[in-house]
Design a protein around this motif. Structure first.
Motif, PDB file in Angstrom:
ATOM      1  N   UNK A  35       0.842  -1.197   0.000  1.00  0.00           N
ATOM      2  CA  UNK A  35       0.000   0.000   0.000  1.00  0.00           C
ATOM      3  C   UNK A  35       0.879   1.250   0.000  1.00  0.00           C
ATOM      4  N   UNK A  36       2.121   1.065  -0.440  1.00  0.00           N
ATOM      5  CA  UNK A  36       3.057   2.169  -0.521  1.00  0.00           C
ATOM      6  C   UNK A  36       3.709   2.165  -1.890  1.00  0.00           C
ATOM      7  N   UNK A  37       3.371   3.054  -2.759  1.00  0.00           N
ATOM      8  CA  UNK A  37       2.474   4.187  -2.527  1.00  0.00           C
ATOM      9  C   UNK A  37       1.014   3.755  -2.592  1.00  0.00           C
ATOM     10  N   UNK A  38       0.200   4.564  -1.975  1.00  0.00           N
ATOM     11  CA  UNK A  38      -1.231   4.315  -1.982  1.00  0.00           C
ATOM     12  C   UNK A  38      -1.779   4.513  -3.388  1.00  0.00           C
ATOM     13  N   UNK A  39      -2.721   3.649  -3.791  1.00  0.00           N
ATOM     14  CA  UNK A  39      -3.345   3.761  -5.101  1.00  0.00           C
ATOM     15  C   UNK A  39      -4.157   5.046  -5.188  1.00  0.00           C
ATOM     16  N   UNK A  40      -4.160   5.642  -6.354  1.00  0.00           N
ATOM     17  CA  UNK A  40      -4.970   6.826  -6.617  1.00  0.00           C
ATOM     18  C   UNK A  40      -5.568   6.745  -8.007  1.00  0.00           C
ATOM     19  N   UNK A  41      -6.626   7.462  -8.231  1.00  0.00           N
ATOM     20  CA  UNK A  41      -7.313   7.410  -9.523  1.00  0.00           C
ATOM     21  C   UNK A  41      -6.415   7.829 -10.681  1.00  0.00           C
ATOM     22  N   UNK A  42      -5.373   8.601 -10.394  1.00  0.00           N
ATOM     23  CA  UNK A  42      -4.456   9.022 -11.446  1.00  0.00           C
ATOM     24  C   UNK A  42      -3.602   7.862 -11.974  1.00  0.00           C
ATOM     25  N   UNK A  43      -3.665   6.705 -11.332  1.00  0.00           N
ATOM     26  CA  UNK A  43      -2.910   5.531 -11.770  1.00  0.00           C
ATOM     27  C   UNK A  43      -3.651   4.724 -12.839  1.00  0.00           C
ATOM     28  N   UNK A  44      -4.899   5.064 -13.088  1.00  0.00           N
ATOM     29  CA  UNK A  44      -5.682   4.337 -14.086  1.00  0.00           C
ATOM     30  C   UNK A  44      -5.230   4.685 -15.500  1.00  0.00           C
ATOM     31  N   UNK A  45      -5.362   3.713 -16.394  1.00  0.00           N
ATOM     32  CA  UNK A  45      -5.065   3.954 -17.805  1.00  0.00           C
ATOM     33  C   UNK A  45      -6.187   4.804 -18.406  1.00  0.00           C
TER      34      UNK A  45
END
Length: 122
Positions: free
Chosen positions: A102-112
């Motif tokens: 969980x490091x780094x925490x997932x964020x919506x900016x990681x989506x394709x």
């Protein structure tokens, strides 16, 4: 005085280790990851950005570092097994290790872009 692990990391060291994209099995492993879906979101885990690293060694052992959309995700205990099962059937893969972080925490900016489009964010 001891420094925290964050201050011991070399400046410029990526938070997410790079994948071994040049390995001949890489594309097939990515395709296998794309067959696994978060049951609450109609997008595969790869395009959601939940797969951080796909490292494949010279013995064709695949090490996947991944996360979840939230630490309390109801499938947290099952998701690594789903990923391992999907990748283990790729011809040529000798073994699969799935590590949850969980490091780094997932964020919506990681989506394709595909995931954003599918979910109506584009």
């Amino acid at each position: 005085m001891d420094a925290s692990p964050a201050t011991n990391a070399a400046e410029g060291t990526p938070l997410i280790a790079p994948s071994t994209t040049e390995h001949p099995l890489y594309d097939s492993v990515v395709d296998a990851c794309r067959t696994v879906f978060d049951p609450e979101i109609p997008v595969n885990i790869y395009d959601l950005g939940l797969v951080y690293t796909i490292a494949i060694d010279d013995r064709s052992v695949v090490h996947i570092v991944m996360t979840l959309t939230a630490p309390g995700c109801p499938v947290a205990g099952e998701m690594p097994g789903w990923v391992s099962d999907a990748v283990s059937i790729v011809p040529g893969v000798q073994d699969v290790e799935v590590e949850m972080t969980f490091d780094p925490q997932w964020g919506m900016d990681m989506m394709s872009d595909e995931a954003r489009l599918e979910l109506g964010f584009m």
